[in-house]
Design an enzyme around this catalytic site. Structure first.
Site, PDB file in Angstrom:
ATOM      1  N   ARG A   1      42.118  32.096  39.664  1.00 48.52           N
ATOM      2  CA  ARG A   1      43.250  31.316  39.162  1.00 48.52           C
ATOM      3  C   ARG A   1      43.909  30.461  40.235  1.00 48.52           C
ATOM      4  NH1 ARG A   1      46.398  36.462  37.139  1.00 48.52           N
ATOM      5  NH2 ARG A   1      45.639  37.069  39.235  1.00 48.52           N
TER       6      ARG A   1
ATOM      7  N   CYS B   1      42.983  33.542  48.753  1.00 45.36           N
ATOM      8  CA  CYS B   1      42.450  34.646  47.971  1.00 45.36           C
ATOM      9  C   CYS B   1      41.300  34.165  47.093  1.00 45.36           C
ATOM     10  CB  CYS B   1      43.555  35.244  47.103  1.00 45.36           C
ATOM     11  SG  CYS B   1      43.052  36.708  46.168  1.00 45.36           S
TER      12      CYS B   1
ATOM     13  N   ASP C   1      40.830  34.887  44.129  1.00 44.60           N
ATOM     14  CA  ASP C   1      41.278  34.857  42.736  1.00 44.60           C
ATOM     15  C   ASP C   1      40.891  33.545  42.056  1.00 44.60           C
ATOM     16  OD1 ASP C   1      43.061  34.639  40.369  1.00 44.60           O
ATOM     17  OD2 ASP C   1      43.970  36.460  41.188  1.00 44.60           O
TER      18      ASP C   1
ATOM     19  N   CYS D   1      48.817  38.850  42.834  1.00 44.23           N
ATOM     20  CA  CYS D   1      47.531  39.081  43.503  1.00 44.23           C
ATOM     21  C   CYS D   1      47.009  40.491  43.202  1.00 44.23           C
ATOM     22  CB  CYS D   1      47.687  38.890  45.002  1.00 44.23           C
ATOM     23  SG  CYS D   1      46.173  39.163  45.955  1.00 44.23           S
TER      24      CYS D   1
ATOM     25  N   HIS E   1      49.282  34.511  46.944  1.00 45.08           N
ATOM     26  CA  HIS E   1      49.803  34.124  45.628  1.00 45.08           C
ATOM     27  C   HIS E   1      50.414  35.333  44.926  1.00 45.08           C
ATOM     28  CE1 HIS E   1      46.531  35.885  43.059  1.00 45.08           C
ATOM     29  NE2 HIS E   1      45.867  35.803  44.191  1.00 45.08           N
TER      30      HIS E   1
END
Length: 215
Positions: free
Chosen positions: A44, A40, A42, A99, A96
């Site tokens: 993080r 992803c 993302d 998400c 994750h």
């Protein structure tokens, strides 16, 4: 933030690059990653940080929701290059918990045009989980339901990955294994959902890595 990025690069050159100049010069001549990571976007979930890998070890493709779409030319090119030219023996699809892309499956925003179209590729994961919950006649906390959808989405994307003919061929020839993982941001740990290794893949895979030409 832009200034911080440039300052960080200057520190990288002074504190890291100069100390490991030989390694980076070697990498500049060619790459030999052994894993393709489909994850992803993302911020993080930084791949090299959570896996403690170095530059040159992981070939990375990231998008919203760690989606594998057979009509995505970007991902298709990444897969083709990974398998046919880099001879990468392992592909990991890593989702994750928490998400935002998966959470957006429950949302309808009139001003979003591209996100809903993209997430069509993940919608079946939500349908599967909700169907199972209804069949069991149980109620789940929203957070737990979302975690199940995140996990089911990884399984769904593995199915999509196997739709690529050259992926199936590489697996049949013992040159490729595929893995489904989940990263838990609250613990920092990776959870293994699925591993598909072809029979006698290790021996064939080792030879494929040895003889694959540098790009």
């Amino acid at each position: 933030m832009i200034s911080r990025l440039l300052d960080g690069n200057r520190r990288f050159v002074a504190e890291v690059f100069e100390k490991e100049r030989e390694t980076f010069v070697t990498l500049a001549r060619g790459q030999r990653p052994t894993v393709l990571w489909i994850g992803c976007s993302d911020s993080r979930v930084p791949v090299n940080t959570i896996t403690q890998t170095k530059a040159g070890e992981v070939f990375v493709h990231r998008n919203v929701g760690n989606v594998v779409s057979v009509n995505d030319w970007n991902l298709s090119a990444v897969l083709e290059f990974s398998i046919n030219h880099l001879c990468i023996p392992d592909i990991v699809i890593c989702g994750h918990y928490g998400c935002g892309g998966i959470q957006a499956l429950d949302e309808e925003r009139a001003d979003d045009k591209y996100i809903p179209i993209w997430l069509i590729n993940a919608y079946k994961a939500k349908e599967r989980v909700d169907e199972k919950i209804r069949a069991l006649h149980i109620g789940l906390p929203p957070e737990q339901r979302m975690k199940l959808i995140v996990e089911e989405n990884v399984r769904l994307q593995l199915e999509h990955l196997r739709e690529y003919p050259f992926v199936r061929t590489a697996m049949r020839q013992g040159k490729l294994s595929i893995h489904g993982w989940i990263y838990d941001m609250e613990s920092g740990a990776i959870k293994i959902l699925s591993t598909e290794r072809p029979g006698e893949g290790a021996a064939v895979l080792s030879r494929a890595t040895e003889y694959c030409p540098l790009p």
